[in-house]
Enzyme design. Sequence first.
Site, short mmCIF file in Angstrom:
data_model
loop_
_atom_site.label_atom_id
_atom_site.label_comp_id
_atom_site.label_asym_id
_atom_site.label_seq_id
_atom_site.Cartn_x
_atom_site.Cartn_y
_atom_site.Cartn_z
CE LYS A 1 55.35 -42.64 29.26
NZ LYS A 1 54.86 -44.04 28.16
CG ASN A 2 51.25 -42.35 28.80
OD1 ASN A 2 52.19 -42.39 28.14
ND2 ASN A 2 50.93 -43.47 30.10
CB CYS B 1 54.90 -54.92 25.40
SG CYS B 1 54.64 -53.71 27.25
NE ARG C 1 50.70 -52.09 26.78
CZ ARG C 1 51.49 -50.60 26.54
NH1 ARG C 1 52.80 -50.97 26.63
NH2 ARG C 1 50.55 -49.63 26.60
CB ILE D 1 46.15 -53.10 18.25
CG1 ILE D 1 46.71 -54.26 17.67
CG2 ILE D 1 47.20 -53.28 19.34
CD1 ILE D 1 46.66 -52.89 16.08
CG ASP D 2 41.32 -57.57 20.94
OD1 ASP D 2 42.65 -56.63 21.43
OD2 ASP D 2 40.48 -57.39 21.40
CG LEU D 3 38.97 -54.34 22.95
CD1 LEU D 3 39.21 -53.43 24.28
CD2 LEU D 3 38.22 -54.67 22.76
CG ASP E 1 50.68 -46.62 33.75
OD1 ASP E 1 50.84 -47.52 33.39
OD2 ASP E 1 50.55 -45.81 32.20
CB ILE F 1 45.86 -52.52 33.92
CG1 ILE F 1 44.28 -51.57 34.53
CG2 ILE F 1 45.89 -52.23 32.31
CD1 ILE F 1 43.13 -52.16 34.43
NE ARG G 1 59.86 -46.15 26.11
CZ ARG G 1 58.76 -47.17 26.51
NH1 ARG G 1 59.55 -48.71 26.78
NH2 ARG G 1 57.69 -46.88 26.06
C1 EPZ Z 1 47.90 -46.70 28.12
O1 EPZ Z 1 48.03 -47.98 27.14
C2 EPZ Z 1 49.43 -45.89 28.52
N1 EPZ Z 1 50.31 -45.73 27.42
C3 EPZ Z 1 49.73 -47.86 30.02
O2 EPZ Z 1 51.52 -46.85 30.13
C4 EPZ Z 1 48.93 -47.25 30.91
O3 EPZ Z 1 49.48 -48.60 31.46
C5 EPZ Z 1 47.68 -48.47 30.31
O4 EPZ Z 1 46.76 -46.97 29.34
C6 EPZ Z 1 46.33 -48.55 31.23
O5 EPZ Z 1 46.28 -47.26 31.49
C7 EPZ Z 1 50.40 -45.47 26.98
O6 EPZ Z 1 49.59 -44.10 26.74
C8 EPZ Z 1 51.03 -44.68 25.58
P1 EPZ Z 1 44.57 -50.14 27.35
P2 EPZ Z 1 47.41 -49.16 26.34
O7 EPZ Z 1 44.61 -50.74 25.54
O8 EPZ Z 1 46.73 -47.66 25.86
C9 EPZ Z 1 43.82 -54.52 26.76
C10 EPZ Z 1 53.53 -46.94 31.12
O9 EPZ Z 1 53.90 -46.83 31.56
N2 EPZ Z 1 43.18 -54.08 25.42
O10 EPZ Z 1 44.00 -49.05 27.82
O11 EPZ Z 1 47.93 -49.25 25.39
C11 EPZ Z 1 45.22 -54.51 27.65
O12 EPZ Z 1 45.72 -55.37 27.05
C12 EPZ Z 1 52.66 -47.68 30.11
O13 EPZ Z 1 53.41 -44.81 30.58
C13 EPZ Z 1 42.57 -55.34 25.16
O14 EPZ Z 1 42.54 -56.31 25.15
O15 EPZ Z 1 46.33 -49.41 27.17
C14 EPZ Z 1 44.84 -54.45 28.83
O16 EPZ Z 1 44.72 -55.21 29.98
C15 EPZ Z 1 52.31 -48.73 29.80
N3 EPZ Z 1 43.02 -55.56 23.68
C16 EPZ Z 1 43.47 -53.14 28.85
O17 EPZ Z 1 43.32 -53.22 27.29
C17 EPZ Z 1 43.03 -54.12 22.92
O18 EPZ Z 1 42.70 -53.63 21.61
C18 EPZ Z 1 44.25 -51.87 29.13
O19 EPZ Z 1 45.82 -51.77 27.79
C19 EPZ Z 1 43.60 -52.84 23.53
C20 EPZ Z 1 44.12 -53.18 24.62
#
Ligand code: EPZ
Length: 419
Positions: free
Chosen positions: A22-23, A115, A120, A122-124, A306, A328, A398
Amino acid sequence: MYSLVINGGRPLRGEVQISGAKNAVLPILAATLLTPERCVLRRVPDLSDVNYMARILTELGAKVRVQGGTIAVAAERVRGVAGYDLVRKMRGSICVLGPLLARLREAQVSLPGGCVIGARPIDLHLKGLRGLGASITIEKGFVCAKARRLTGAELFLGGRSGPTVLGTANVLMAAVLAEGVTVIESAACEPEVVDLAHFLVAMGAKIEGVGSPTLRVTGVRELHGAEHEVIPDRIEAATFAVAAAATQGEVTLRGARPEHLTAVLDKLQEAGTRVRRVAGGLTVTGGRRPRPTDVTTQPYAGFPTDAQAQMMVLMTQAPGISILTERIYESRFMHVSELARLGADITLEGPSAVVKGATRLSGAPVMASDLRASAALVLAGLVAQGETRVRRIYHLDRGYERLDEKLAGLGAQVRRVAE
Ligand code: EPZ
């Protein structure tokens, strides 16, 4: 609304085919927006999140054809506005932002919203796109991004909890069409990001360092159509592996890639589970009595967040104390109170769950809160004596393709019932 009714206490035995990830497929579908030419994706799982993404692409103007496990997308003309109604249902939809900006130089994508697994942000994502020259504002709930042109830059995408998976994907998808060279430092190394990079390369992108924390992208003028087979889902594989271990059964995971599962298999072995590589997959055999283990979730190649909830179920079966630390998403413990309803002894201490085992779990009605928490409740139901009813299983649909059918194929007594 559907529930799963499970009669537990039986070991899982047999073979199960692991579906496409999925991811991986979500950002790859978004990447098809980068070219007007036709792209074909294979081994696409039939999941509601994938269907949502297909709908988003259609709303954006692409022609999407789904046939079995194959999706063909032709985004000859696209428009740059993705509204709240579609985006709010799935966070993964934010990864249309990078491709739309790269293709149209202008995009408006609704903010995906909250969520249950914690903040979660999206600043990065936005930092990376700004670094490529985009001006970005938040207006009326939309991220509005514009750029006369995107220019290569040196970007650092590390955050408080390490790299970002979808953030890396979003920025990478914009950088492939930027002018000049982009270097992304602290890029996510997850196999799903690697799979996206392979697809982009097949479309004509120039990316070096794939799978490492430093991605070097040389922008190209345009990309062309490509065909791609999505990687098998390592989290689905991990879920079945833990299920085999927790029910003291033996399951062969067809298609699973052991090299994507090192941390999970290592912890399973530490807990007394036998893992063997077999042609085209691996076989997991649960030990008589699991041993307690400590697990800390980390970015890849560390133990995946996950699979945290699922692992906790195995820990309830190990005599002694196991500590599970979530690094995480600090509040990703929604399953703990539901597992307690089945008799589990788990105490939360900051980012850690202290699990005291071994507990004889007994079936009860429980409520699913998010995708992986739901998977954990199903696993707990398979272990528990008596009947467990897992409510709100739309979360499971999902991210797990035909989970109930696959479990039934392994001898579980499980049925889907309408509420
Ligand atoms: C992906 O989410 C996955 N989703 C998530 O899977 C998974 O848990 C996560 O990566 C971590 O492996 C999809 O691929 C669709 P991140 P993502 O940005 O990319 C922080 C599932 O159950 N962060 O790697 O959104 C964030 O808060 C799901 O399948 C920022 O601070 O996760 C977290 O602490 C749920 N700023 C860490 O980084 C940002 O702009 C990692 O999140 C973005 C993230």
